[in-house]
Scaffold this active site. Sequence first.
Site, PDB file in Angstrom:
ATOM      1  N   ASP A  88       0.846  -1.196   0.000  1.00 34.56           N
ATOM      2  CA  ASP A  88       0.000   0.000   0.000  1.00 34.56           C
ATOM      3  C   ASP A  88       0.883   1.248   0.000  1.00 34.56           C
ATOM      4  OD1 ASP A  88      -2.259   1.542   0.081  1.00 34.56           O
ATOM      5  OD2 ASP A  88      -2.655   1.244   2.222  1.00 34.56           O
ATOM      6  N   GLU A  89       0.332   2.392  -0.442  1.00 31.86           N
ATOM      7  CA  GLU A  89       1.062   3.667  -0.483  1.00 31.86           C
ATOM      8  C   GLU A  89       2.425   3.484  -1.158  1.00 31.86           C
ATOM      9  OE1 GLU A  89      -0.466   6.259   0.185  1.00 31.86           O
ATOM     10  OE2 GLU A  89      -1.934   5.903   1.772  1.00 31.86           O
TER      11      GLU A  89
END
Length: 711
Positions: free
Chosen positions: A219-220
Site C-alpha cells: 500500500d502507499e
Amino acid sequence: MVKYSQLNDAQKEAVIDEAKHLRIIAGAGSGKTRVLTMRIAYLIEKKGVNPRNILAITFTNKAANEMKKRIIEMLGKEGDGAFISTIHSLCMRILKEEIEVMGYPRNFTVVDADDQKQILKEAYKEYKIEKSDLPYSVALDYIANCKYMDVDPAEAMKQTYGEIKLIEKARVYEYYQKRLGQVYGLDFDDLILWTTRLFKKNPDVLKKWSSKFHYIHVDEFQDIDKEQYLLIRQLSTVHDNIYVVGDPDQTIYTWRGADINIIVGFDKDFKDTKTIVLNQNYRSTNNILSGANSLIKNNKARVPKDLFSTKGDGDKIIHKTLLDENREANYIVEEAMKLKKKGYDYEDIAVLYRSNYLSREVEKVLIENRIPYVIYGGIRFYERMEVKDILSYLRLIVTGDDLAFQRVINQPKRGIGTKSVDAIFRAAQSEGVSMYEVIKKGLFGKNQNTLDKFVAMVEKWRNDLNDLSLEMLLNEVLDDSGYRAMLEKDNETERLENVKSLIDDIKEYQEFYPESTLEDYLQMISLYTDKVNDNAADALNLMTIHAAKGLEFPIVFVIGLSEGIFPSEKTLLEGTKGLEEERRLAYVAYTRAKERLTLTETSSFSYVIGSAKLPSRFINEIDEEYIEHVDRKEKRSSVFDVDIFPSDRAADETGEDYRNGDIVIHKIFGEGVVIGIDGNVLSIAFSHPHGVKKILSSHPSIRKKTGNDYN
C-alpha cells in the site's frame, strides 16, 4: 461473503485480475483500501490461497489494523492469518527468527527515539559537544544517511577531510554505533537495512522467506524508498507475485527518501506489468476534482489519470485575494462562522498551509473570536520555542523579569551554565532585586566579562526603544543577540520562517496601532497566549498539507498561495524536480476538500520571502471554468503594484463612519469610546487595564456598536 457488487468496473478488475505484476494507480478518494482488502479476501475465498501465504505491507499500524478488521468482517475466521503489517514490523519478525546468523541474539533491543537521544547525550558529554552546535536531529540525519550509503564510522571519518564539524559528526556516529553494539541494539533504520543485508549474505534464509509469501501487496507504494523496494523485490524472488497500490501524484515525502521513480518506473522493472487506474472519486465534487486535474497535468513524472465523481459539479473553487494576512485570517474566520450558522460544525473545516509559520494570523483571529481550534501534528505559533525566546528578549527590555532572563541568558550559548543561573537566582532572592539587576550591579562575580557584555546589549536596546520602530528594534535584537545567526548556522529553515513571521507580526501591529509601545505589543501577545480550550469537542482544524495527507473535510481553505511561499522559494531553486513535488503537494491539498475549496493569497509585503507577494502559479494553473476569482488584482508584477501599507487606504475604506463619542467593540479590548480622530487614526478609550489605544479606522478587529449588541 465478499460483496463484489459494491465495486465499480475498475475496482472489480483490480480485485480479480490474475496478472503476476499489478500496479494499481489509485487516485485520491478512489477507495483503494477497499480494493486492497477485497483483493486479499478474493485470493482467500475464490482462489483458495492460504492466508498465511499472503503479505500486505502498509505504512502505519492503524492502516494495518483497519485492513485486518475489514477482512475478518468479510470472511470471518477464514480470513484470519494473513500477514498484514508495517514494513518495520515485518523486518522485526524476520530478524527475531534469523538475526543470530548476523552475530546478534534473538532478544536484541530495538532502540526508540528516546534511547537515541540518550546515546547522543553520552556522546556529546564525551566529546564536549554542545547540543546547540549539533542538534540531535542533525546528528541523527547524518547517522541515517551514512547507514543508507553503507558508510561505516571509519569511512565516515576518512570523509571529513579535517573539517571540524564533520569530525564531530563522525565521532558521534562512531560512539553511537559502538553503544548500539554494546546493548545489541538496532534503531528503526537498522531494521530494514539489516534485513536486506541478511538476505544478501544468506541465500537460504532469503529462499525460506520468499517461499513463504506467495502474494505480496504494498500500500502507499508512491512513498517507498530504494531500500524498502529492494526488500520487496527480495521477498518476491520465488513466487514473483507483486501487487502495488499508490498514486504518483501524491508523492510528497521525497525529503524522507520516497522515490517517485519507483512507482512510475515499476513497469520497466517488470515488463509484463498490468496497470489499472482507479479514477472514480467518492470524496469530492467535480469542480474540485477537475480543478485539481488541470493543475497536476503540468507535471511530467506521473501516470496519466483524470479523477471524476458522481457527486455532481458542486461549487466552483473560490480564489480570494486579500490585502494582507490579517484580512486573510478575518475572511476565513468570518466564512467559518457563516458555515457554522448554516449547520456545519467547526470540525468540518480545515485550514491548510505550506509552512507552520502561516498559522500565526489565523490563530490570532480564531482566539479573538473565541473559536476553538486544534493544530494537527503541530504547536501553536506563540508557543513555538523560537517565538517564545524572542518574546522573552523583548520582555527583558521592558520588564527585565526573571522568567525572561532565565530563558535567554544562555540562548544562544554564552557559557552561562545552570549552576551560574541558580547562583544568580539565589543572589536576586537575597538582595530583593531581579536576576537582571544582580548582573547589572555586578553582584555576581563569575563570568563577569560575558555578563557585562549581555547587560551592555540589553541597555543599548533600552536606549534605542524610543528612537526605533518596533520592527527595527526586533531586528536589532535578533542581530545583536546572535539568535538569527545561530538559526542560520544550524540551517533551521522552519524556525527562521517563524522568526520572520514574528517580524511581520510586530510590523503589522505598529501599522494598525501607530502610537503603541513595545509594552502594549507584549500585552496584546499575552492575550493571544491565553489558550483556547484544546479539548473542545467541536474545533476547527489547522495543519500543514503534509499532516493532512490521508484526511478529508467538507470545507477546506488553503492559505498563503503566493509565489515563494507555495511553491516555496527553496523548491523553486531546485528546478523542475522541486517544483513538481510542490505541485503534488498542492494537488494533495485541493483533493482533501469534499464540498467546498477556497484558495487565498495576499498582496502585501512578506519578510519571509523578502518581497511583495504575487499569486501562486498553483492558482493560475487551474482551468478557468472550474475557479471563481474574487477581488483578484490584475497585472501585479512588482512591489510598486502592491498595496504594502494598509494605512494608505484606510480612510477610503471606512472614511466618515466614525465620530467622537461613538461606541466601538474591539475583539480583544472589548467596548470603548472614540475620543479623538486624526485622519484615519482613532483614539479609543477602553476600560482598565487597556486604557487609550490609537487604532486605524480600517482595522478589522473594531466595529461600531449596533442595536444587536444590546440584545
